[in-house]
Design a protein around this motif. Structure first.
Motif, PDB file in Angstrom:
ATOM      1  N   ARG A  68     -15.810-110.153 -63.194  1.00 23.96           N
ATOM      2  CA  ARG A  68     -17.155-109.834 -62.752  1.00 23.96           C
ATOM      3  C   ARG A  68     -17.232-109.802 -61.230  1.00 23.96           C
ATOM      4  O   ARG A  68     -16.505-110.512 -60.542  1.00 23.96           O
ATOM      5  CB  ARG A  68     -18.150-110.846 -63.330  1.00 23.96           C
ATOM      6  N   SER A  69     -18.143-108.972 -60.716  1.00 24.07           N
ATOM      7  CA  SER A  69     -18.229-108.782 -59.271  1.00 24.07           C
ATOM      8  C   SER A  69     -18.534-110.089 -58.552  1.00 24.07           C
ATOM      9  O   SER A  69     -18.034-110.324 -57.442  1.00 24.07           O
ATOM     10  CB  SER A  69     -19.299-107.738 -58.933  1.00 24.07           C
ATOM     11  N   THR A  70     -19.341-110.966 -59.160  1.00 21.26           N
ATOM     12  CA  THR A  70     -19.626-112.258 -58.529  1.00 21.26           C
ATOM     13  C   THR A  70     -18.355-113.073 -58.383  1.00 21.26           C
ATOM     14  O   THR A  70     -18.152-113.761 -57.372  1.00 21.26           O
ATOM     15  CB  THR A  70     -20.670-113.035 -59.346  1.00 21.26           C
ATOM     16  N   THR A  71     -17.472-113.012 -59.380  1.00 24.95           N
ATOM     17  CA  THR A  71     -16.205-113.741 -59.312  1.00 24.95           C
ATOM     18  C   THR A  71     -15.332-113.216 -58.182  1.00 24.95           C
ATOM     19  O   THR A  71     -14.735-113.990 -57.423  1.00 24.95           O
ATOM     20  CB  THR A  71     -15.452-113.626 -60.648  1.00 24.95           C
ATOM     21  N   VAL A  72     -15.240-111.892 -58.055  1.00 21.87           N
ATOM     22  CA  VAL A  72     -14.415-111.307 -57.001  1.00 21.87           C
ATOM     23  C   VAL A  72     -15.005-111.635 -55.631  1.00 21.87           C
ATOM     24  O   VAL A  72     -14.272-111.958 -54.681  1.00 21.87           O
ATOM     25  CB  VAL A  72     -14.284-109.788 -57.192  1.00 21.87           C
ATOM     26  N   ALA A  73     -16.331-111.588 -55.516  1.00 22.02           N
ATOM     27  CA  ALA A  73     -16.971-111.970 -54.259  1.00 22.02           C
ATOM     28  C   ALA A  73     -16.681-113.436 -53.942  1.00 22.02           C
ATOM     29  O   ALA A  73     -16.425-113.797 -52.786  1.00 22.02           O
ATOM     30  CB  ALA A  73     -18.475-111.728 -54.330  1.00 22.02           C
ATOM     31  N   GLU A  81     -23.684-106.977 -65.136  1.00 29.40           N
ATOM     32  CA  GLU A  81     -22.981-107.059 -63.863  1.00 29.40           C
ATOM     33  C   GLU A  81     -21.782-106.126 -63.871  1.00 29.40           C
ATOM     34  O   GLU A  81     -21.120-105.939 -64.885  1.00 29.40           O
ATOM     35  CB  GLU A  81     -22.539-108.505 -63.626  1.00 29.40           C
ATOM     36  N   HIS A  82     -21.495-105.574 -62.704  1.00 28.04           N
ATOM     37  CA  HIS A  82     -20.300-104.743 -62.558  1.00 28.04           C
ATOM     38  C   HIS A  82     -19.048-105.567 -62.836  1.00 28.04           C
ATOM     39  O   HIS A  82     -19.013-106.781 -62.595  1.00 28.04           O
ATOM     40  CB  HIS A  82     -20.197-104.199 -61.132  1.00 28.04           C
ATOM     41  N   GLU A  83     -18.017-104.886 -63.291  1.00 25.16           N
ATOM     42  CA  GLU A  83     -16.704-105.504 -63.453  1.00 25.16           C
ATOM     43  C   GLU A  83     -15.693-104.756 -62.594  1.00 25.16           C
ATOM     44  O   GLU A  83     -15.786-103.546 -62.407  1.00 25.16           O
ATOM     45  CB  GLU A  83     -16.256-105.464 -64.916  1.00 25.16           C
ATOM     46  N   GLU A 127     -13.548-118.302 -64.588  1.00 25.59           N
ATOM     47  CA  GLU A 127     -13.037-116.969 -64.286  1.00 25.59           C
ATOM     48  C   GLU A 127     -12.459-116.919 -62.869  1.00 25.59           C
ATOM     49  O   GLU A 127     -11.411-116.293 -62.637  1.00 25.59           O
ATOM     50  CB  GLU A 127     -14.169-115.948 -64.432  1.00 25.59           C
ATOM     51  N   LEU A 128     -13.115-117.593 -61.919  1.00 22.12           N
ATOM     52  CA  LEU A 128     -12.606-117.639 -60.552  1.00 22.12           C
ATOM     53  C   LEU A 128     -11.268-118.380 -60.506  1.00 22.12           C
ATOM     54  O   LEU A 128     -10.334-117.942 -59.818  1.00 22.12           O
ATOM     55  CB  LEU A 128     -13.614-118.329 -59.634  1.00 22.12           C
TER      56      LEU A 128
END
Length: 684
Positions: free
Chosen positions: A111-116, A100-102, A513-514
């Motif tokens: 991680r991109s899922t966390t930022v989303a 996954e992108h960071e 992480e979120l």
């Protein structure tokens, strides 16, 4: 109450069902800057996250987009990551699936899922400010979104405590919104071109049923690419080689470029005065020049339009309505070209709002799921072939299990058996893409690699046959069920949500992480560094150390470049920072410490102020890892970099006042002071 969320590359929109219609929730209208105060913009929530320049705390939406030096957008694109071309062979042999992108914020990667998920959380907070609660939602995704994008979008919303009742495709949502406001049946073509992706979808609407029949698209072509072309145009008019456009150039002018593009998209605007930063002279951008610069992008966008019609054997005369949604689709030249290719007019933007129709359609879908809209059924189709990858000579073969355009929910099945006697497992490499292409083609996305344990490894392979069932639910989420044919024993029964090379479920650890990320809205993030690799598409999360012939990492030396680039200058002579001055200092440093690897730290405020003719040199140094940029340069930022590299610090400042938080700088040989005496550099 169930809402509809259009999670966009550039902007997001939230709408709700009111009983007989839809209402857009204004999530962040109070933060809308005056220069962006245009009709409809108060309904948008920029999908942007950033750190405030002074406080170093996290912000979102309009604040992140317009009030910070380094806004981070296009998180949505990151959710659809796939292996780089260079890794394709490694995937085929090892079974690894894409990492996954960071996104780096301060000195921390997320991680991109966390930022989303953080963006979804802020949208939920915006709804709460309107005295409502958004606990459930129908969320939209691009029609050609990969499996990874769908899983990660759903996971991000779930992390923000929003239950996703369904994922539907953006063009379908727009058609639903239009058909609700202007009842009528027939065949619709939706041309969806926003900030990050383009999708062309054909739908049929009869007897209250919406059915996707074809969809084609490009996952990385949108308003962001238009911005880059506009920057190249400006550079050309300034007499600079446009072929050397860097990401730093694009970031430096981002907001001004986007406003200029929006102005040129108005039918009554023929020219716009563009005033570059850094003391460069203003230039006039004419509509004809802008349209000439973006014409190649528009030609690319027309390819999926023609492919979509060809897929189902339709002509433009077979269409009952053509809808154009997304900000990029509203550029006059785009609309004219679509009308030229189809030989007919498209629906007026006033009848199908290009910016809010998707969210409204999602809210209508939510109401249909809840049984609030009788006599309406919404059907969605798959956008890719689902299949299995297998050895087939030089390229890997693609065996289709569920064909493209299958109506969801959809099922498919296959059988599998060991290749040889004695094999202990059977490997299923599941992919999504175009079944007419090879499985290792760049357009194919590796979804998962599953292993089935063989019950009787030393038996006849024909006696170890597995029956495998593949099931897409209504949201396009895939479940796989496998059983041994002879015994009926269930070998596998799971929903696919793994996109890490170690098979880690997508949501594991993201909740913590979120929580850590959201704390940064109140707690400042330390001014840290990002790896040089972050300037590329996929950050690695660690600084690269050159290795010596013995394989031991070369000792590093971190140079505080803040004061060096302006050494000897006063407020009375506020000249731009000088890379030549920095170069002379680095030459002296390398002569004194020839065995050390030298890394220089500069702030983006200094980077943006460097004279234009030195920008290419600076960008090259950043790309090669010789210079590390941080959002705002400070002694703490320099010390953070040095601490990560376990390096010696060279600075014109006396850093001993930081001995309490950084006690290691008092150790012998860890801090060297540099000074400029006349035309020479001396060390103390």
């Amino acid at each position: 109450m169930t809402y509809g969320i259009d999670f966009g590359t550039s902007n997001s929109v939230v709408a709700r069902w009111t009983g007989n219609g839809t209402e857009v929730i204004r999530l962040d209208s109070a933060g809308l800057p005056a220069e962006w105060n245009r009709p409809g913009f108060d309904e948008l929530f920029p999908s942007v996250v950033s750190l405030r320049d002074i406080q170093r705390t996290l912000c979102f939406g309009w604040s992140a987009k317009c009030e910070t030096a380094d806004p981070q957008d296009a998180v949505k694109r990151m959710l659809a990551s796939r292996p780089r071309a260079a890794d394709a062979e490694g995937y085929a042999s090892s079974g690894a699936v894409p990492e996954e992108h960071e996104l780096w914020l301060g000195d921390e990667p997320f991680r991109s899922t966390t930022v989303a998920a953080a963006l979804f959380d802020r949208m939920r907070a915006g709804v709460r400010r309107n005295l409502r609660e958004m606990d459930e939602a129908v969320v939209t995704v691009p029609a050609n979104a990969t499996g990874a994008a769908r899983y990660r979008t759903r996971a991000a919303a779930r992390l923000a405590d929003i239950k996703v009742k369904a994922l539907i495709n953006e063009p379908t949502a727009a058609a639903i919104s239009y058909a609700h406001d202007y009842p009528g049946e027939g065949c619709f073509l939706v041309f969806d071109w926003g900030g990050g992706t383009i999708d062309v979808t054909i739908l049929e609407h009869y007897d209250g049923i919406f059915d996707e029949v074809a969809s084609r698209g490009i996952t990385a072509l949108g308003g962001l690419e238009f911005d880059e072309e506009l920057v190249r145009l400006v550079l050309t008019k300034l007499g600079t080689d446009p072929g050397r456009l860097t990401r730093a150039d694009a970031r430096r002018w981002r907001r001004h470029v986007e406003l200029t593009k929006i102005a040129l998209s108005q039918p009554d605007t023929e020219e716009v005065l563009f005033e570059p930063l850094g003391g460069l002279p203003p230039v006039v951008i004419h509509r004809e020049e802008f349209e000439g610069a973006v014409e190649p992008l528009i030609r690319r966008a027309l390819v999926p339009l023609e492919e979509c019609l060809r897929d189902v054997g339709l002509s433009p005369d077979d269409l009952d309505a053509v809808l154009m949604i997304g900000g990029t689709s509203q550029i006059p030249l785009v609309r004219r070209e679509v009308e030229r290719v189809l030989g007919r007019e498209v629906v007026d933007a006033r009848l199908c709002n290009p910016m809010t129709a998707v969210a409204r359609g999602a809210a209508i879908t939510a109401a249909e799921i809840d049984g609030l809209i009788p006599d309406t059924t919404i059907s969605v189709a798959t956008s890719h072939d689902l299949g299995l990858s297998f050895e087939a000579g030089e390229r890997r073969g693609f065996a289709t299990v569920i064909p493209r355009y299958s109506t969801l929910p959809a099922r498919g099945s296959s059988s599998a058996m060991p290749a040889t006697r004695g094999a202990s497992r059977v490997v299923l490499e599941i992919v999504e893409g175009d079944g007419q292409r090879a499985a290792d083609d760049e357009r194919t996305f590796p979804l998962a690699r599953l292993e089935l344990r063989v019950p009787q490894p030393h038996g006849d392979p024909a006696g170890n046959v597995f029956d495998v069932d593949y099931h897409y639910d209504r949201s396009g989420i895939l479940k796989v069920h496998a059983r041994a044919r002879n015994s009926g024993t269930v070998i596998l029964n799971e929903e696919l949500d793994c996109f890490g090379p170690d098979g880690t479920p997508i949501a594991r650890g993201l909740d913590r992480e979120l929580e850590r990320l959201l704390r940064r809205m109140d707690e400042p993030l330390v001014n840290g560094t990002r790896p040089a690799a972050e300037k590329q598409e996929e950050p690695t999360g660690s600084l690269a150390f050159p290795e010596s012939e013995t394989g031991v990492s070369t000792p590093s030396l971190v140079v505080d470049g803040r004061r060096i680039v302006t050494a000897g200058r006063t407020a009375a002579s506020p000249r731009p920072p000088s890379l030549s001055l920095l170069g002379s200092a680095l030459k002296a440093v390398r002569q004194r410490y020839p065995e050390r690897r030298v890394v220089t730290v500069l702030g983006t405020d200094i980077v943006d102020a460097v004279e234009h003719e030195e920008q290419q040199l600076l960008d090259q140094a950043v790309a090669e890892g010789m210079i590390v940029t941080v959002p705002t340069a400070s002694p703490q930022a320099v010390l953070n970099v040095a601490q990560q590299l376990d390096a010696v610090v060279v600075s014109m400042d006396d850093l001993t006042r930081f001995r309490t938080p950084y006690p290691w700088i008092t150790e012998s040989g860890r801090f060297v002071k540099i000074a400029r005496v006349e035309w020479s550099w001396v060390f103390a």
